[in-house]
Scaffold this motif. Structure first.
Motif, mmCIF file in Angstrom:
data_model
loop_
_atom_site.group_PDB
_atom_site.id
_atom_site.type_symbol
_atom_site.label_atom_id
_atom_site.label_comp_id
_atom_site.label_asym_id
_atom_site.label_seq_id
_atom_site.Cartn_x
_atom_site.Cartn_y
_atom_site.Cartn_z
ATOM 1 N N ARG A 69 -23.177 41.381 -62.086
ATOM 2 C CA ARG A 69 -23.578 42.280 -63.176
ATOM 3 C C ARG A 69 -24.822 43.095 -62.870
ATOM 4 O O ARG A 69 -24.898 44.254 -63.235
ATOM 5 C CB ARG A 69 -23.833 41.470 -64.456
ATOM 6 N N ILE A 70 -25.806 42.484 -62.270
ATOM 7 C CA ILE A 70 -27.086 43.142 -62.052
ATOM 8 C C ILE A 70 -26.912 44.389 -61.186
ATOM 9 O O ILE A 70 -26.107 44.404 -60.253
ATOM 10 C CB ILE A 70 -28.093 42.163 -61.404
ATOM 11 N N HIS A 71 -27.634 45.471 -61.520
ATOM 12 C CA HIS A 71 -27.631 46.662 -60.671
ATOM 13 C C HIS A 71 -28.394 46.352 -59.386
ATOM 14 O O HIS A 71 -29.450 45.713 -59.413
ATOM 15 C CB HIS A 71 -28.305 47.826 -61.388
ATOM 16 N N VAL A 72 -27.873 46.815 -58.270
ATOM 17 C CA VAL A 72 -28.491 46.569 -56.965
ATOM 18 C C VAL A 72 -28.727 47.926 -56.302
ATOM 19 O O VAL A 72 -27.834 48.773 -56.271
ATOM 20 C CB VAL A 72 -27.599 45.687 -56.072
ATOM 21 N N GLY A 73 -29.943 48.133 -55.807
ATOM 22 C CA GLY A 73 -30.236 49.459 -55.269
ATOM 23 C C GLY A 73 -31.323 49.468 -54.225
ATOM 24 O O GLY A 73 -31.788 48.422 -53.754
ATOM 25 N N SER A 74 -31.729 50.666 -53.876
ATOM 26 C CA SER A 74 -32.743 50.895 -52.846
ATOM 27 C C SER A 74 -34.052 51.288 -53.500
ATOM 28 O O SER A 74 -34.078 52.078 -54.426
ATOM 29 C CB SER A 74 -32.294 51.999 -51.889
ATOM 30 N N GLY A 75 -35.114 50.733 -52.984
ATOM 31 C CA GLY A 75 -36.422 51.078 -53.515
ATOM 32 C C GLY A 75 -37.452 51.330 -52.434
ATOM 33 O O GLY A 75 -38.442 50.640 -52.373
ATOM 34 N N LEU A 104 -29.578 54.369 -56.394
ATOM 35 C CA LEU A 104 -30.097 55.032 -55.194
ATOM 36 C C LEU A 104 -31.509 55.512 -55.473
ATOM 37 O O LEU A 104 -31.717 56.540 -56.119
ATOM 38 C CB LEU A 104 -29.193 56.204 -54.801
ATOM 39 N N GLY A 105 -32.486 54.738 -55.003
ATOM 40 C CA GLY A 105 -33.875 55.159 -55.078
ATOM 41 C C GLY A 105 -34.253 55.851 -53.780
ATOM 42 O O GLY A 105 -33.941 55.358 -52.696
ATOM 43 N N ILE A 106 -34.914 56.991 -53.896
ATOM 44 C CA ILE A 106 -35.269 57.803 -52.733
ATOM 45 C C ILE A 106 -36.784 57.931 -52.644
ATOM 46 O O ILE A 106 -37.461 58.226 -53.633
ATOM 47 C CB ILE A 106 -34.647 59.216 -52.847
ATOM 48 N N PRO A 165 -23.889 57.021 -58.071
ATOM 49 C CA PRO A 165 -24.930 56.005 -58.249
ATOM 50 C C PRO A 165 -26.110 56.556 -59.047
ATOM 51 O O PRO A 165 -26.435 57.743 -58.947
ATOM 52 C CB PRO A 165 -25.346 55.681 -56.808
ATOM 53 N N GLU A 166 -26.730 55.705 -59.844
ATOM 54 C CA GLU A 166 -27.911 56.136 -60.588
ATOM 55 C C GLU A 166 -29.026 56.431 -59.585
ATOM 56 O O GLU A 166 -29.351 55.600 -58.743
ATOM 57 C CB GLU A 166 -28.338 55.041 -61.563
ATOM 58 N N MET A 167 -29.610 57.616 -59.688
ATOM 59 C CA MET A 167 -30.543 58.085 -58.662
ATOM 60 C C MET A 167 -31.948 58.238 -59.226
ATOM 61 O O MET A 167 -32.146 58.823 -60.286
ATOM 62 C CB MET A 167 -30.060 59.415 -58.096
ATOM 63 N N PHE A 168 -32.931 57.691 -58.525
ATOM 64 C CA PHE A 168 -34.342 57.819 -58.874
ATOM 65 C C PHE A 168 -35.098 58.416 -57.695
ATOM 66 O O PHE A 168 -34.776 58.131 -56.540
ATOM 67 C CB PHE A 168 -34.972 56.452 -59.149
ATOM 68 N N LEU A 169 -36.120 59.205 -57.971
ATOM 69 C CA LEU A 169 -37.127 59.513 -56.972
ATOM 70 C C LEU A 169 -38.304 58.580 -57.201
ATOM 71 O O LEU A 169 -38.687 58.325 -58.347
ATOM 72 C CB LEU A 169 -37.587 60.975 -57.061
ATOM 73 N N THR A 185 -34.070 64.466 -61.744
ATOM 74 C CA THR A 185 -33.730 63.064 -61.505
ATOM 75 C C THR A 185 -34.726 62.164 -62.241
ATOM 76 O O THR A 185 -35.842 62.586 -62.554
ATOM 77 C CB THR A 185 -33.778 62.699 -60.011
ATOM 78 N N PRO A 186 -34.385 60.919 -62.511
ATOM 79 C CA PRO A 186 -35.372 59.959 -63.007
ATOM 80 C C PRO A 186 -36.491 59.748 -61.984
ATOM 81 O O PRO A 186 -36.318 60.023 -60.788
ATOM 82 C CB PRO A 186 -34.554 58.681 -63.205
ATOM 83 N N PHE A 187 -37.614 59.234 -62.469
ATOM 84 C CA PHE A 187 -38.792 59.045 -61.616
ATOM 85 C C PHE A 187 -39.361 57.651 -61.827
ATOM 86 O O PHE A 187 -39.546 57.206 -62.962
ATOM 87 C CB PHE A 187 -39.855 60.095 -61.941
ATOM 88 N N MET A 188 -39.627 56.950 -60.727
ATOM 89 C CA MET A 188 -40.248 55.624 -60.751
ATOM 90 C C MET A 188 -41.650 55.748 -60.168
ATOM 91 O O MET A 188 -41.808 56.081 -58.987
ATOM 92 C CB MET A 188 -39.419 54.637 -59.927
#
Length: 331
Positions: A69-75, A104-106, A165-169, A185-188
């Motif tokens: 269930r948990i979202h898995v991505g790149s950070g 997808l975190g970039i 994929p959900e994308m963040f910068l 895009t979203p921002f972290m």
């Protein structure tokens, strides 16, 4: 309710091995899913004796296959090193394998010392000025929406999937925030890197945000070092290994996470004491009640409903307990 997520760098503790660090990361992901964490992201760091996560894509594939269930991505994926086309295909493939769960975190940081950057780029020059173009191309490949005059407009990033994929910068400055706003895009914000001015940066991002093919409205989150234990005193004791490790990193050492004994025996110089005091702004440390209060204050300052936690301490069982306590007190 405040959403909780995790940034995992697969830290290698003194006396342990990279293999054990990676196994610990998998254990953490499984436990985080059980405790209700929204997502877990894997970082990209190179030529490091202290961090085992060098390839987010491989970690995502491994961990997503062992969770449900948990979202898995790149950070995050450090895009200046890579072809936007290849990144888009990697994440299309991951999205096909694990539909609706891939992030997808970039980032644009080097992810290591200059020698590693040189090696990653096959001894070619890394041009940060090209980063906005690469982000634009990546979005184009992900959405099959390159401009009509783009030289690669006939190329498709496959295998296509039903969802992007959900994308963040990711970033720790107004520069990255400005690119996220321009690209829509979203921002972290990486408060664990830069504890100064982040709320103003995010406010500016929201004000400048332009709707895109991916997102109509701005979305932001913040990431901070966090250590929680049953008491403030025990949390400080566990966090001492993080504080000592951060000093080593600041001095250019590629170091494993030190033991509590090493941290307690450390006799800092005046400069090191000042650095350790400065670093307190990059972390939240304490009992569940204290951590809850400070996480809520942080979220309010950043006007966000999501906080990402990173916990690089020596004792992995204490790290697991930290995330469990926070999940319980916040939910």
């Amino acid at each position: 309710m405040l959403k909780l997520s995790i940034l995992e760098q697969s830290p290698i503790s003194e006396g342990s091995t990279p293999g054990q660090a990676l196994e610990n990361s998998t254990r953490l992901a499984k436990a985080a899913e059980k405790w209700g964490y929204r997502r877990i992201w894997f970082a990209e760091h190179h030529d490091s004796e202290g961090l085992a996560s060098v390839s987010p894509e491989i970690m995502i594939a491994h961990v997503a296959a062992q969770t449900s269930r948990i979202h898995v991505g790149s950070g995050g994926v450090l895009l200046p090193h890579y072809s936007p086309y290849k990144v888009a295909e990697n994440f299309h493939l991951l999205e096909n394998l694990h539909p609706g769960r891939i992030d997808l975190g970039i980032g644009r940081a080097p992810g290591g010392m200059p020698g590693a950057t040189w090696a990653l780029n096959d001894t070619s020059r890394r041009d940060l000025n090209d980063f906005p173009r690469k982000v634009r191309d990546l979005i184009g490949f992900l959405t099959d929406n390159l401009p009509p005059d783009h030289p690669l407009r006939m190329v498709r990033a496959t295998p296509r999937s039903g969802k992007t994929p959900e994308m963040f910068l990711l970033g720790s400055s107004d520069g990255s925030a400005g690119i996220a706003a321009e690209m829509g895009t979203p921002f972290m914000f990486a408060h664990f890197i830069n504890p100064h001015g982040g709320s103003e940066v995010v406010q500016s991002y929201r004000a400048r945000f332009r709707s895109s093919v991916l997102y109509k409205d701005p979305k932001s989150a913040v990431c901070i070092f966090t250590v929680c234990a049953e008491t403030d005193e025990e949390a400080e004791r566990q966090a001492s290994t993080l504080r000592y490790w951060m000093i080593k990193i600041a001095q250019g050492q590629s170091a494993a996470i030190p033991t509590i004994e090493e941290a307690e025996q450390f006799n800092p110089s005046e400069w090191e004491r000042g650095m350790m005091e400065e670093n307190r702004g990059r972390m939240i440390v304490g009992s569940p009640r204290k951590v809850k209060r400070e996480l809520e204050n942080l979220a309010a300052a950043y006007q966000t409903d999501e906080v990402m936690l990173i916990t690089n301490i020596h004792d992995f069982e204490a790290k697991l307990r930290s995330f469990e306590l926070i999940a319980k007190v916040m939910h």
